[in-house]
Design a protein around this motif. Structure first.
Motif, PDB file in Angstrom:
ATOM      1  N   THR A  43       0.688  -3.839 -13.044  1.00  0.00           N
ATOM      2  CA  THR A  43       1.000  -4.295 -11.942  1.00  0.00           C
ATOM      3  C   THR A  43       2.397  -4.538 -11.628  1.00  0.00           C
ATOM      4  O   THR A  43       3.004  -5.101 -12.522  1.00  0.00           O
ATOM      5  N   LYS A  93       2.600  -6.005  -1.743  1.00  0.00           N
ATOM      6  CA  LYS A  93       2.660  -4.609  -1.788  1.00  0.00           C
ATOM      7  C   LYS A  93       2.739  -3.958  -3.272  1.00  0.00           C
ATOM      8  O   LYS A  93       3.821  -4.195  -4.093  1.00  0.00           O
ATOM      9  N   ASP A  94       1.575  -3.464  -3.757  1.00  0.00           N
ATOM     10  CA  ASP A  94       1.397  -3.033  -5.109  1.00  0.00           C
ATOM     11  C   ASP A  94       1.044  -1.829  -5.273  1.00  0.00           C
ATOM     12  O   ASP A  94       0.905  -0.992  -4.215  1.00  0.00           O
ATOM     13  N   TYR A 151      -4.516  -6.214  -2.452  1.00  0.00           N
ATOM     14  CA  TYR A 151      -3.800  -5.530  -3.799  1.00  0.00           C
ATOM     15  C   TYR A 151      -4.308  -6.238  -4.895  1.00  0.00           C
ATOM     16  O   TYR A 151      -4.085  -7.070  -5.456  1.00  0.00           O
ATOM     17  N   ALA A 193      -5.039  -0.770  -4.380  1.00  0.00           N
ATOM     18  CA  ALA A 193      -5.340  -1.535  -3.294  1.00  0.00           C
ATOM     19  C   ALA A 193      -6.673  -1.204  -2.909  1.00  0.00           C
ATOM     20  O   ALA A 193      -7.023  -0.047  -3.133  1.00  0.00           O
TER      21      ALA A 193
END
Length: 324
Positions: free
Chosen positions: A123, A129-130, A222, A133
């Motif tokens: 990750t 914001k990954d 996320y 999700a």
């Protein structure tokens, strides 16, 4: 020597839970059109992967000649997940494979003699914001992880890393994850499943997060990053008795590949266009994972503890034997 083939595995026994991700990438042939003369001096090695952003490093390493530099004639074969790749490694069809870390712990829990030999993907640790999700419709009424309680949530497989991290973040948010109904939906079909109300929410990875957002869906969590900012999502693995010389060469090539991928995001996006169907416009927007060269043991131990709590693992893994 650069080689990439797409291999459909049939009638695979369900030895372990499926891998981190699915793909609908097209076949591009398995024959080698390169210089056959040089391959005679190289050691053939076949690696089973899933054709997604997570495995861009090995494609880049092949393209950059890192495996040839180590005397390896690399063939990349693809499958939809670890449920196909693990048996292929166990049977000797592949020397190495790619799968999510929890599925590999489950395989070891079931008595298979496998070990993680290289990190693969992690990750970003960014909870805003990954690359993995939970998505849902804008009017679903689901605005936080706790709201997933009592809902139907899809993932590419059930009883692996994805639903384990989702259950953890839901419980930590005050919800009751035991009331969630998890169902299997391949990642490429997850957006439609949410839009058509077949499920209330879906766990997806890139490039499907970006595609979902472009379609007007929203991110609930996320979950990888929320679970642990250093979570190792997947790894490359082999049998416990893999040839030591072959292992050393593969690990050296993978380290070079991971370093190159992490330092060259534009190259990652470019190479992805060669082995996936992803639209170039989407590739330009996607959130890329981290490509670490070392695995974070603490995050793996945390994942194993959660898996034991939710009944995915029977016992704590022998980390000294399982990890690189």
């Amino acid at each position: 020597m650069k080689k990439a083939g797409f291999f459909a595995l049939a009638a695979i026994t369900a030895l372990v839970l499926s891998g981190c991700t699915d793909s609908d990438a097209p076949a591009d042939g398995g024959a080698d059109d390169g210089d056959s003369g040089s391959s005679a001096e190289l050691t053939p090695v076949t690696v089973g992967v899933i054709p997604i952003a997570d495995t861009a490093a090995i494609y880049l390493g092949d393209d950059q000649g890192f495996f040839e530099d180590e005397g390896l004639d690399l063939t990349i074969e693809t499958a939809t997940g670890g449920a196909a790749i693990v048996p292929a490694v166990v049977s000797g069809d592949y020397q190495f494979g790619f799968s999510n870390t929890l599925s590999l712990m489950v395989a070891a829990d079931q008595g298979l003699d496998i070990k993680m030999v290289s990190s693969a993907v992690a990750t970003t640790g960014d909870t805003s914001k990954d690359m993995g999700a939970v998505i849902t419709k804008a009017d679903s009424g689901i605005s936080s992880p706790a709201d997933l309680a009592g809902k139907t949530v899809s993932s590419n497989s059930v009883g692996n890393i994805n639903d384990t991290v989702v259950r953890t973040v839901v419980d930590e948010a005050g919800g009751d994850s035991s009331t969630i109904e998890f169902v299997e939906v391949p990642f490429p079909d997850a957006i439609a499943a949410v839009e058509n109300d077949q499920v209330d929410a879906a766990f997806v990875v890139e490039p499907f997060i970006t595609s979902a957002l472009d379609a007007g869906l929203e991110v609930v969590s996320y979950a990888y990053a929320e679970f642990d900012p250093k979570l190792d999502i997947a790894a490359y693995f082999a049998l416990g008795d893999v040839d030591p010389d072959l292992l050393e060469k593969f690990q050296t090539a993978m380290t070079k590949s991971l370093e190159y991928a992490d330092a060259n995001p534009d190259a990652v996006r470019e190479i992805m266009a060669t082995y996936t169907k992803t639209d170039p416009a989407v590739l330009a927007e996607i959130t890329l994972p981290k490509y670490p060269t070392e695995m974070d043991r603490a995050s793996i131990e945390k994942l194993a503890a959660a898996a034991q709590e939710y009944g995915v693992l029977k016992a704590e893994p022998d980390f000294d034997n399982l990890l690189p």
